[in-house]
Design an enzyme around this catalytic site. Sequence first.
Site, PDB file in Angstrom:
ATOM      1  N   CYS A  93       0.854  -1.184   0.000  1.00 60.23           N
ATOM      2  CA  CYS A  93       0.000   0.000   0.000  1.00 60.23           C
ATOM      3  C   CYS A  93       0.893   1.237   0.000  1.00 60.23           C
ATOM      4  O   CYS A  93       1.871   1.288   0.751  1.00 60.23           O
ATOM      5  CB  CYS A  93      -0.876  -0.016   1.252  1.00 60.23           C
ATOM      6  SG  CYS A  93      -1.977   1.395   1.373  1.00 60.23           S
ATOM      7  N   LEU A  94       0.559   2.215  -0.842  1.00 64.70           N
ATOM      8  CA  LEU A  94       1.387   3.427  -0.915  1.00 64.70           C
ATOM      9  C   LEU A  94       1.398   4.184   0.412  1.00 64.70           C
ATOM     10  O   LEU A  94       2.331   4.940   0.675  1.00 64.70           O
ATOM     11  CB  LEU A  94       0.889   4.355  -2.031  1.00 64.70           C
ATOM     12  CG  LEU A  94       1.024   3.805  -3.453  1.00 64.70           C
ATOM     13  CD1 LEU A  94       0.521   4.822  -4.469  1.00 64.70           C
ATOM     14  CD2 LEU A  94       2.458   3.404  -3.766  1.00 64.70           C
ATOM     15  N   GLU A 136      -8.849  -1.181  -2.134  1.00 64.07           N
ATOM     16  CA  GLU A 136      -9.201   0.246  -2.219  1.00 64.07           C
ATOM     17  C   GLU A 136     -10.547   0.524  -1.541  1.00 64.07           C
ATOM     18  O   GLU A 136     -10.718   1.545  -0.872  1.00 64.07           O
ATOM     19  CB  GLU A 136      -9.241   0.719  -3.678  1.00 64.07           C
ATOM     20  CG  GLU A 136      -7.945   0.549  -4.461  1.00 64.07           C
ATOM     21  CD  GLU A 136      -6.723   1.094  -3.749  1.00 64.07           C
ATOM     22  OE1 GLU A 136      -6.842   2.064  -2.976  1.00 64.07           O
ATOM     23  OE2 GLU A 136      -5.626   0.545  -3.954  1.00 64.07           O
TER      24      GLU A 136
HETATM   25 NI    NI Z   1      -3.669   0.944  -0.033  1.00 66.49          NI
END
Ligand code: NI
Length: 195
Positions: A93-94, A136
């Site tokens: 995850c960013l 998301e």
């Molecule tokens: Ni994420």
Amino acid sequence: MDLRVVRYPHPTLRYKSKPIRRVDFEFQSIVRRMFELMYEERGIGLAANQVDLPYRFFIINLSGDATQKDEEFVFINPEILAKKGTEEDKEGCLSLPGISAVVRRSAEIEISAYNLRGEEVHWRLKGLFARAFQHEYDHLDGTLFIDRLTPTRRWAVADLVDVLASEYASRVVTGTEPKEEEVFRRLAELEALRV
Ligand code: NI
């Protein structure tokens, strides 16, 4: 609007996003900017929470390739209508840089959402697309993939998660990151604008 990807444990990542009522030019430019940020950081999906916005939408491009425009998808006010089977695979995850772990997800999902043209889409997804959608979608409810790990897998990444938390805490102290009450005040203002 100046957007950036926020990192764990930024409070907006725990915020339950609100449905969008209006898709206008400004919203489209927010979406455009999110795609740019996602490509810069080499992601394949990005939720509004991750750019500090309280709105219920996310973007996906499984190719991660900015030139593949036909792979770009925007899911506005998404819903998961049905789920089938389970599958395990690695996720990252960013907002949790440097951390990855195996997450159990539904293997197939049936979804609905609105696209940028305001049309309702109704799809069945599987494989990586289903996984990315679920990841998301979780963001919009304030859920992160580390919340979905088995205790053993959560334990394995605990130290890395703690490092992110202490780095974030020191950025709040130095004023690089806003205090929690400022974050929530801003989210309330943004919510009033669009929902
Ligand atoms: Ni994420």
